[in-house]
Enzyme design. Structure first.
Site, PDB file in Angstrom:
ATOM      1  N   CYS A   1       0.832  -1.214   0.000  1.00  0.00           N
ATOM      2  CA  CYS A   1       0.000   0.000   0.000  1.00  0.00           C
ATOM      3  C   CYS A   1       0.863   1.260   0.000  1.00  0.00           C
ATOM      4  CB  CYS A   1      -0.944   0.005   1.198  1.00  0.00           C
ATOM      5  SG  CYS A   1      -2.143  -1.345   1.147  1.00  0.00           S
TER       6      CYS A   1
ATOM      7  N   ASP B   1     -23.017  11.236 -11.198  1.00  0.00           N
ATOM      8  CA  ASP B   1     -24.381  10.913 -10.730  1.00  0.00           C
ATOM      9  C   ASP B   1     -24.355  10.120  -9.427  1.00  0.00           C
ATOM     10  OD1 ASP B   1     -23.315   8.559 -11.683  1.00  0.00           O
ATOM     11  OD2 ASP B   1     -24.900   8.138 -13.126  1.00  0.00           O
TER      12      ASP B   1
HETATM   13  C1  BEZ Z   1       0.531  -4.507   2.062  1.00  0.00           C
HETATM   14  O1  BEZ Z   1       0.171  -3.394   1.652  1.00  0.00           O
HETATM   15  O2  BEZ Z   1       1.675  -4.890   1.916  1.00  0.00           O
HETATM   16  C2  BEZ Z   1      -0.450  -5.373   2.775  1.00  0.00           C
HETATM   17  C3  BEZ Z   1      -1.789  -5.219   2.543  1.00  0.00           C
HETATM   18  C4  BEZ Z   1      -2.687  -6.040   3.198  1.00  0.00           C
HETATM   19  C5  BEZ Z   1      -2.254  -6.992   4.089  1.00  0.00           C
HETATM   20  C6  BEZ Z   1      -0.906  -7.141   4.292  1.00  0.00           C
HETATM   21  C7  BEZ Z   1      -0.001  -6.329   3.654  1.00  0.00           C
END
Ligand code: BEZ
Length: 223
Positions: A45, A139
């Protein structure tokens, strides 16, 4: 029942890194991308939030608002943003929702309605289903839902490609074929009769009567 394409995107109020928002008011009459994360300080992430910040000008030029979400308190989002800038070279330049009470994740079908407790006691794996991309139209209807596993980073170029298709097909009676990119030929919608098609498009190529191909109408947006 989970959320489906064509449903109204659930409205909510939430704290974000840019203050409290009421989601539908925040959307206004723009296209919107909401992309979600299970927890702050997770590696995949971190790369995604940095890449999104880098290509945000591409969303801006399509008139698309971007908002992230992570299931953690907003003060942690602030600390995470510093790491994102230092490791990815781009700090988030869009708000990130603090979904510490799981409200948005539940409304959008990413966590079970029974989820409760202290978000800080939950592991990333506990929230691993909170890795979606929602594209919402002006919308307020859901136009696209992408669901990713925790081990695979998202492809935001694909999100832009779908937005180009959604914006084109909202304004012209066409569909876009496999692997289409803005500027490529398109397919006349099945709901357009040949008589109508002659008026709108003039001529077309027709490898089969149900596949009518024309140059892309409207604005072409090279990536
Ligand atoms: C990650 O972003 O590496 C991650 C996302 C969800 C669970 C574990 C790790």
């Amino acid at each position: 029942m989970g959320l489906s394409i064509g449903d109204t995107a659930p409205d909510f109020e939430a704290e974000t890194t840019e203050g409290r928002i009421s989601f539908h008011d925040w959307i206004g009459d723009a296209w919107t991308v909401l992309f979600s994360h299970p927890k702050d300080f997770t590696p995949v992430c971190t790369t995604e939030l940095g890449y999104m910040a880098k290509i945000k000008p591409e969303f801006d030029r399509r008139g698309v608002r971007v908002i992230g979400l992570s299931v953690d308190p907003v003060d942690r989002h602030g600390e995470w943003a510093k790491d994102i800038e230092e490791t990815q070279g781009h700090a988030p330049n869009y708000p990130i929702i603090s979904d510490a009470d799981f409200n948005v994740s539940k409304l959008y079908g990413m966590l079970p309605a029974s989820t409760s407790g202290d978000p800080l006691e939950r592991t990333p794996a506990d929230n691993q289903t909170v890795r979606n991309v929602f594209v919402i139209g002006p919308d307020k209807k859901v136009k696209l839902i992408l669901v990713y596993p925790m081990t695979t980073g998202r492809n935001f170029d694909e999100v832009l490609r779908v937005i180009d298709s959604l914006q084109l097909t909202a304004n012209h009676r066409v569909s876009t074929p496999a692997q289409w990119r803005s500027g490529d030929d398109v397919i006349i919608s099945g709901s357009v009769s040949n008589d109508e098609a002659r008026e709108i498009f003039g001529e077309w190529d027709e490898p089969r009567p149900y596949i009518r191909i024309v140059p892309q109408p409207g604005v072409k947006i090279p990536l």
